[in-house]
Scaffold this motif. Structure first.
Motif, short mmCIF file in Angstrom:
data_model
loop_
_atom_site.label_atom_id
_atom_site.label_comp_id
_atom_site.label_asym_id
_atom_site.label_seq_id
_atom_site.Cartn_x
_atom_site.Cartn_y
_atom_site.Cartn_z
N LEU A 64 39.41 41.84 26.97
CA LEU A 64 39.16 40.47 27.44
C LEU A 64 38.09 39.79 26.58
CD1 LEU A 64 39.94 38.43 29.63
CD2 LEU A 64 38.09 39.34 31.05
N ASP A 65 37.04 40.53 26.24
CA ASP A 65 35.97 39.98 25.40
C ASP A 65 36.57 39.47 24.08
OD1 ASP A 65 33.53 39.39 24.24
OD2 ASP A 65 32.70 41.41 24.37
N LEU A 66 37.44 40.28 23.48
CA LEU A 66 38.02 39.91 22.18
C LEU A 66 38.96 38.70 22.29
CD1 LEU A 66 38.76 43.49 20.75
CD2 LEU A 66 36.83 41.99 20.23
N LYS B 68 42.35 53.06 43.38
CA LYS B 68 42.62 51.80 44.10
C LYS B 68 41.92 50.63 43.42
CE LYS B 68 43.61 53.30 48.75
NZ LYS B 68 42.84 54.28 49.48
N LYS B 69 40.70 50.86 42.99
CA LYS B 69 39.94 49.77 42.35
C LYS B 69 40.56 49.37 41.01
CE LYS B 69 35.57 50.03 44.63
NZ LYS B 69 34.15 49.90 44.59
N VAL B 70 40.96 50.37 40.25
CA VAL B 70 41.58 50.05 38.94
C VAL B 70 42.88 49.28 39.18
CG1 VAL B 70 42.66 51.03 36.88
CG2 VAL B 70 40.52 52.01 37.73
N GLN B 71 43.67 49.74 40.13
CA GLN B 71 44.95 49.06 40.40
C GLN B 71 44.72 47.61 40.81
OE1 GLN B 71 46.51 51.87 43.21
NE2 GLN B 71 47.84 52.88 41.68
N ALA B 72 43.76 47.41 41.70
CA ALA B 72 43.48 46.04 42.18
C ALA B 72 43.02 45.16 41.01
CB ALA B 72 42.42 46.07 43.28
N ASN B 73 42.17 45.71 40.16
CA ASN B 73 41.67 44.92 39.04
C ASN B 73 42.79 44.58 38.06
OD1 ASN B 73 39.15 44.85 40.08
ND2 ASN B 73 38.20 46.17 38.57
N LEU B 74 43.67 45.53 37.82
CA LEU B 74 44.73 45.24 36.86
C LEU B 74 45.72 44.22 37.42
CD1 LEU B 74 45.18 48.59 35.01
CD2 LEU B 74 44.34 46.44 34.10
N GLU B 75 45.90 44.22 38.72
CA GLU B 75 46.74 43.16 39.32
C GLU B 75 46.13 41.79 39.05
OE1 GLU B 75 47.90 43.39 43.53
OE2 GLU B 75 48.37 45.50 43.06
N PHE B 76 44.80 41.76 39.10
CA PHE B 76 44.08 40.51 38.84
C PHE B 76 44.17 40.13 37.36
CE2 PHE B 76 40.08 38.64 37.37
CZ PHE B 76 39.97 37.52 38.18
N LYS C 106 46.37 41.26 34.95
CA LYS C 106 47.69 41.22 34.30
C LYS C 106 48.14 39.78 33.96
CE LYS C 106 52.33 43.12 35.32
NZ LYS C 106 52.85 43.40 34.03
N PRO C 107 48.19 38.87 34.96
CA PRO C 107 48.63 37.51 34.60
C PRO C 107 47.69 36.83 33.61
CG PRO C 107 47.99 37.63 36.93
CD PRO C 107 47.94 39.02 36.39
N ASN D 114 49.43 41.86 25.68
CA ASN D 114 49.89 42.88 26.63
C ASN D 114 48.75 43.30 27.54
OD1 ASN D 114 52.43 42.91 25.59
ND2 ASN D 114 51.96 44.53 24.10
N SER D 115 49.09 43.51 28.81
CA SER D 115 48.10 44.03 29.74
C SER D 115 48.12 45.57 29.63
CB SER D 115 48.42 43.57 31.15
OG SER D 115 47.42 44.03 32.02
#
Ligand code: IMP
Length: 429
Positions: free
Chosen positions: A113-115, A159-167, A169-170, A179-180
């Motif tokens: 994200l930084d890049l 659970k935390k990683v999954q929730a963050n990646l849902e956030f 991904k878009p 790519n996510s």
């Protein structure tokens, strides 16, 4: 026995590593309170050069314990690499290093994200180190960060990683057209460090407060510098944490009443990496010359540093915020060969004289430095260990700095090598 804080008074890269190393040998505990592996502290010991990014330079002293505070953000991959490199040099890391269980992690998606954010900013880029630091602090503030203690329980971590990646991904796919990550990949990449973290994790607040109660010598090591502070720096060209003294309290969990002494670290001239205003910047040959003399390349990214003359209004602001009246001057030897040296005493802007670095200054604003020219000393200072033995003109330069910033010079570094320093006080009283 005191708790001392050592922090940079310019834009980072003041040469804190050398001073921290000097003081760390007398410290029982060295604690970092903010930042992550965006920092780069260089220490030269005999033929070996150590560049530490996440771990305090105190680790180079076998009798000194080190703590990574809750105010830090830690990249597991970079951290593990740093530990391995130290161990290859025979340095005992596992017995001397502790990590606060509430420090946050820099996850692989923060680095990406930084890049992509920087790329999207185009000409308006901040010039970050690309280490995902601001993005990890972003998740901390929006309350979706993942902390060291989350590595104790795999279900919670997953659970935390999954929730963050849902956030994310878009955001990655639709906004940044990249790519996510698959959650499983991230979990695998990071979980493999869980045991390492769990063996080093502690209740950092209790640890440091116990050291205080036991009257031990403690040094809190700031990374970056006050002018990169998220609140007091040249926003938005800043880092995402508080190198200023407030960060010591929030980044370690100690009361402001426990801080006994604050030392500022000031380079004998000025440098910065990344974008943002820099009134005394020297361009073309003069800038190149100073860069060459001082080997001014970022310890973390290798980027050439922007170089310029000593800027008193800049340091005055740092002195005001930090409340320090004691400074260590670094890299004096870099100026050894110059015929004349300028110091900026104030700026002129629209007919006014401005003697303290203003907030909100833009790179295009016309803050013209007012310079006083001092004669160079044209003598090698590298082997000098006594202040009185310095050339008279070098002493005059240091006294001019003291006068301009209303602070006392307590240490002068005259070489990158370990121990090559003029020390005028006992740091721990
Ligand atoms: P970040 O900390 O990577 O987000 O970068 C934000 C700004 O702080 C950029 O201008 C970086 O070049 C600068 N910066 C971050 N860490 C350091 C450091 O240790 N020394 C000097 N500049 C730094």
């Amino acid at each position: 026995m005191p708790l001392i804080v050592l922090l940079g008074c310019q834009w980072g890269d003041e040469g804190k590593g050398k001073i921290v190393d000097l003081i760390a040998k007398e410290a029982d505990l060295v604690a970092r309170y903010q930042g992550g592996n965006n920092a780069g502290h260089t220490v030269v010991i005999d033929d070996a050069t150590f560049i530490l990014h996440t771990i305090p330079t105190g680790i180079l002293h076998p009798e000194t314990k080190c703590l990574l505070g809750n105010g830090m953000v830690i990249d597991p991959e970079a951290f593990s690499k740093e530990i391995k490199e130290l161990e290859q040099h025979g340095i005992a890391v596992d017995t001397n290093l502790m990590i606060s269980e509430t420090a946050h992690l820099v996850m692989p998606y923060h680095k990406l994200l930084d890049l992509v954010q920087e790329k999207k900013r185009g000409k308006g880029k901040i010039g970050t180190t690309g280490r995902g630091i601001g993005c990890s602090y972003g998740d901390k503030v929006t309350r979706q960060g993942i902390r060291v203690l989350d590595l104790r329980n795999k279900d919670r971590f997953v659970k935390k990683v999954q929730a963050n990646l849902e956030f994310y991904k878009p955001l990655f796919e639709q906004i940044y057209s990249t790519n996510s990550f698959a959650a499983d990949d991230i979990i695998q990449r990071v979980w493999k460090y869980a045991d390492m973290f769990n063996s080093l994790a502690v209740d950092g607040v209790s640890v440091i407060n116990q050291y205080i109660e036991q009257g031990k010598n403690i040094m809190c090591e700031g990374a970056q510098g006050i002018h990169l502070d998220i609140d007091f720096g040249t926003y938005p060209y800043v880092t995402s944490s508080n190198p200023s003294p407030g960060g010591v309290c929030t980044g370690l969990g100690i009361s402001p009443t426990k801080i006994d002494r604050i030392f500022g670290v000031v380079k004998a001239y000025t440098t910065r990496v990344g974008e943002g205003p820099f009134p005394t910047e020297l361009t073309m040959e003069q800038g190149d010359n100073l860069r060459k003399l001082g080997s001014e390349y970022g310890a973390t990214t290798g980027r050439p540093r922007r170089c310029g003359w000593f800027d008193a209004p800049l340091v005055r602001r740092a002195i005001q915020i930090s409340g320090t009246r004691e400074v260590a001057i670094t890299k004096l030897d870099v100026l050894d060969t110059l015929d004349t040296i300028n110091v900026c005493t104030a700026y002129r802007c629209n007919g006014r004289t401005v003697d303290i670095f203003p907030f909100g200054i833009d790179a295009d604003d016309n803050y013209e430095p007012i310079y006083e020219e001092l004669p160079g000393w044209k003598t090698c200072t590298e082997d000098i260990t006594d202040f009185d033995a310095l050339p008279e003109k070098a002493k005059a330069y240091l006294h001019k700095i003291e006068e301009l910033i209303s602070a006392k010079v307590i240490t002068v570094s005259v070489s990158p090598k370990r121990g090559k320093c003029i020390t005028l006080i006992d740091h721990f009283f």
